[in-house]
Write a protein that holds these residues in place. Structure first.
Motif, short mmCIF file in Angstrom:
data_model
loop_
_atom_site.label_atom_id
_atom_site.label_comp_id
_atom_site.label_asym_id
_atom_site.label_seq_id
_atom_site.Cartn_x
_atom_site.Cartn_y
_atom_site.Cartn_z
N GLU A 104 0.85 -1.17 0.05
CA GLU A 104 -0.05 0.05 0.06
C GLU A 104 0.78 1.21 -0.15
OE1 GLU A 104 -2.50 -0.48 3.54
OE2 GLU A 104 -4.19 -1.46 2.29
N ARG A 148 3.97 5.47 -5.59
CA ARG A 148 4.02 5.55 -7.10
C ARG A 148 2.81 6.14 -7.44
NH1 ARG A 148 1.49 3.18 -11.12
NH2 ARG A 148 -0.09 2.20 -9.83
N GLU A 193 3.92 1.58 -1.23
CA GLU A 193 4.73 1.55 -2.30
C GLU A 193 3.72 2.22 -3.54
OE1 GLU A 193 6.31 -2.15 -2.76
OE2 GLU A 193 7.90 -1.84 -1.55
N GLU A 194 2.59 1.47 -3.56
CA GLU A 194 1.39 1.93 -4.41
C GLU A 194 1.05 3.51 -4.23
OE1 GLU A 194 -0.70 1.14 -7.86
OE2 GLU A 194 0.94 0.03 -7.14
#
Length: 140
Positions: free
Chosen positions: A88, A94, A90-91
């Motif tokens: 979550e 991103r 990292e997403e």
């Protein structure tokens, strides 16, 4: 002296012989059967106690294995939850970076559009000035 009572003697002898015969042919086999049954009963009781102990041992092993499985499930669940949290994060980073890049591109497009509008405004203003000057000169 006493006279020998043959009837009593023969009765006693028959009694003794009968007791010996019964002892050899009836009492000893019955006693051995009873002894065999007693031994078999003791063996069964002993086996039953051993089986009870084995059942208790198996129950304890089962309980321990269930505790171990529950602990493993808990560990796996915690690990997966941590992986989800990391994913979550990292997403989100991103997506944030992607949105910032899009925002940057949009700002550039807006600046370009604003510059174009300024240029168009200047063109329109010069054209208007030219038209006004022409009208003034025509009137004179």
């Amino acid at each position: 002296m006493m006279e020998l009572n043959w009837t009593a003697f023969i009765s006693g002898l028959i009694y003794v012989l009968t007791a010996i015969v019964i002892s050899n042919f009836a009492i000893k086999p019955i006693a051995s059967i009873l002894e065999e049954r007693r031994k078999r009963k003791e063996k069964l009781v002993s086996e039953t106690e051993e089986l009870k102990k084995e059942v208790e041992t198996l129950k304890e092993e089962y309980r321990k294995s269930m505790l171990k499985v529950e602990e493993e499930i808990k560990t796996i669940r915690e690990k997966k939850m941590e992986e989800v949290r990391i994913f979550e994060k990292e997403e989100m980073e991103r997506l944030r970076a992607n949105l910032q890049e899009k925002l940057k591109k949009m700002r550039v497009m807006i600046m370009r559009d604003m510059e174009e509008l300024r240029n168009n405004k200047e063109k329109i203003a010069s054209e208007m000035a030219y038209i006004i000057v022409e009208k003034i000169l025509e009137e004179k």
